[in-house]
Design a protein around this motif. Structure first.
Motif, PDB file in Angstrom:
ATOM      1  N   LEU A 114       0.815  -1.217   0.000  1.00 22.42           N
ATOM      2  CA  LEU A 114       0.000   0.000   0.000  1.00 22.42           C
ATOM      3  C   LEU A 114       0.853   1.274   0.000  1.00 22.42           C
ATOM      4  O   LEU A 114       0.585   2.240   0.726  1.00 22.42           O
ATOM      5  CB  LEU A 114      -0.948   0.009   1.205  1.00 22.42           C
ATOM      6  N   GLY A 115       1.890   1.256  -0.778  1.00 21.41           N
ATOM      7  CA  GLY A 115       2.747   2.428  -0.906  1.00 21.41           C
ATOM      8  C   GLY A 115       3.769   2.600   0.189  1.00 21.41           C
ATOM      9  O   GLY A 115       4.577   3.543   0.156  1.00 21.41           O
ATOM     10  N   GLY A 116       3.776   1.722   1.180  1.00 18.87           N
ATOM     11  CA  GLY A 116       4.742   1.808   2.273  1.00 18.87           C
ATOM     12  C   GLY A 116       5.769   0.701   2.194  1.00 18.87           C
ATOM     13  O   GLY A 116       5.537  -0.344   1.564  1.00 18.87           O
ATOM     14  N   THR A 117       6.915   0.930   2.820  1.00 20.32           N
ATOM     15  CA  THR A 117       7.984  -0.065   2.854  1.00 20.32           C
ATOM     16  C   THR A 117       8.126  -0.591   4.278  1.00 20.32           C
ATOM     17  O   THR A 117       8.251   0.183   5.226  1.00 20.32           O
ATOM     18  CB  THR A 117       9.319   0.546   2.400  1.00 20.32           C
ATOM     19  N   TYR A 118       8.122  -1.907   4.409  1.00 26.16           N
ATOM     20  CA  TYR A 118       8.177  -2.547   5.721  1.00 26.16           C
ATOM     21  C   TYR A 118       9.281  -3.620   5.718  1.00 26.16           C
ATOM     22  O   TYR A 118       9.519  -4.251   4.689  1.00 26.16           O
ATOM     23  CB  TYR A 118       6.826  -3.188   6.068  1.00 26.16           C
ATOM     24  N   PRO A 119       9.950  -3.785   6.862  1.00 27.02           N
ATOM     25  CA  PRO A 119       9.816  -3.092   8.136  1.00 27.02           C
ATOM     26  C   PRO A 119      10.167  -1.610   8.019  1.00 27.02           C
ATOM     27  O   PRO A 119      10.990  -1.224   7.200  1.00 27.02           O
ATOM     28  CB  PRO A 119      10.801  -3.816   9.059  1.00 27.02           C
TER      29      PRO A 119
END
Length: 321
Positions: A114-119
């Motif tokens: 969703l457009g975010g980078t994790y961790p």
């Protein structure tokens, strides 16, 4: 792959449902089968080999960092689990879970969701299995506070409220944990209830029979003892109270029982004190520490690490350390 992560990192996500199942089973039965970890270790080795085959796409510095992180995970974190098992700090399943994590997550994975980078936060050390373990320890530290809050409404203030909870005496044989009481008061090293179940099965008696006639069992040993099993609830209790021999120098036959069966490191003194406490108490409840199966906070540590990263390193960095 699929715009989410590399193939190896997607494979590693299989750890989440497997650890969730293992944590649920550990809470319910305090037993996790050995075969639980073998498929995950295989997945970890496949993912690691896949990483090695694609390492040519990295820069020289990145390749060296990958090698160092992998060596630290396999050469430090994995043996750490074995070491704590050998000294009695972990159960066998806990040690195998740590070794599995060391193989699965030597380096930080990366997921695009969703457009975010994790961790979100990556520790400077970069050994992901170590970050999972540090998160696990932090989660475990919350356990005493949670127990105290749970016990406060009962209005009983005792050191036991931070490490255990009261259970009905009649429910002790179906509980998991360790007694927090002896005839002399509070203790952190009371009788393991698994060892109690083993003893009852060895003698072929029920818990109610023990409490109904403690003098009969305090000064005798069974003539024909039973196989005590491993103390799990699935073993049940053989209610076949048979002939006994009197014994003067071995109250409850504790030394005789433990000479043949280790019962999770229980000593004759611990067994005698526990049996005396349980058979002589006229109260309706007794304090036990259920402990917390290490795989439960390990699951939480894994999920937090995948979503956020290393909480401890983030906290240290926030205060300038």
């Amino acid at each position: 792959m699929f715009g989410v992560a590399t193939g190896p990192d997607l494979l590693r996500l299989l750890a989440v449902p497997v650890f969730a199942w293992a944590a649920a089973r550990d809470l319910r039965t305090r037993r996790v089968p050995n075969w639980t970890w073998y498929p995950l270790v295989a997945v970890g080795l496949i993912a690691l080999l896949w990483d090695v085959l694609t390492i040519g796409d990295l820069t020289g510095v990145q390749r060296r960092l990958f090698a160092v992180q992998t060596v630290l995970s396999l050469g430090f974190v994995a043996p750490l689990g074995y070491f704590f098992w050998r000294i009695g700090g972990f159960g066998g399943a806990d040690a195998k879970a740590i070794i599995t994590l060391a193989v699965l997550f030597p380096v930080y994975p990366t997921y695009q969701v969703l457009g975010g980078t994790y961790p979100v936060y990556g520790a400077s050390l970069g050994v992901f299995s170590f970050s999972i373990l540090s998160n696990t320890v932090l989660v475990g530290l919350l356990y005493p506070a949670a127990l105290a809050v749970r016990n406060l409404p009962q209005g009983t203030f005792t050191p036991a409220m931070f490490v255990g909870h009261p259970v009905s005496l009649r429910d002790v044989p179906t509980a998991y944990g360790r007694l927090l009481e002896t005839p002399d008061g509070f203790t952190r090293s009371g009788l393991d209830i698994d060892a109690l179940r083993m003893y009852l099965r060895w003698r072929g008696i029920s818990f109610s029979a023990l409490r109904a006639d403690p003098q009969r069992y305090r000064g005798t040993v069974p003539v024909d003892a039973n196989d005590p099993g491993d103390g799990s609830l699935g073993d049940g209790t053989i209610d076949e109270d048979g002939p006994v021999d009197p014994v003067d120098d071995d109250p409850w036959g504790a030394a005789a029982f433990l000479a043949e069966h280790s019962a999770y490191g229980t000593t004759p003194t611990e067994l005698r004190e526990g049996l005396s406490t349980l058979s002589e108490s006229d109260r309706e409840s007794i304090w036990i520490t259920p402990g917390i199966p290490f795989i439960v906070p390990m699951l939480a540590g894994l999920v937090v690490a995948l979503a956020f990263g290393d909480v401890m390193f983030a906290g240290l960095s926030a205060v300038g350390i």
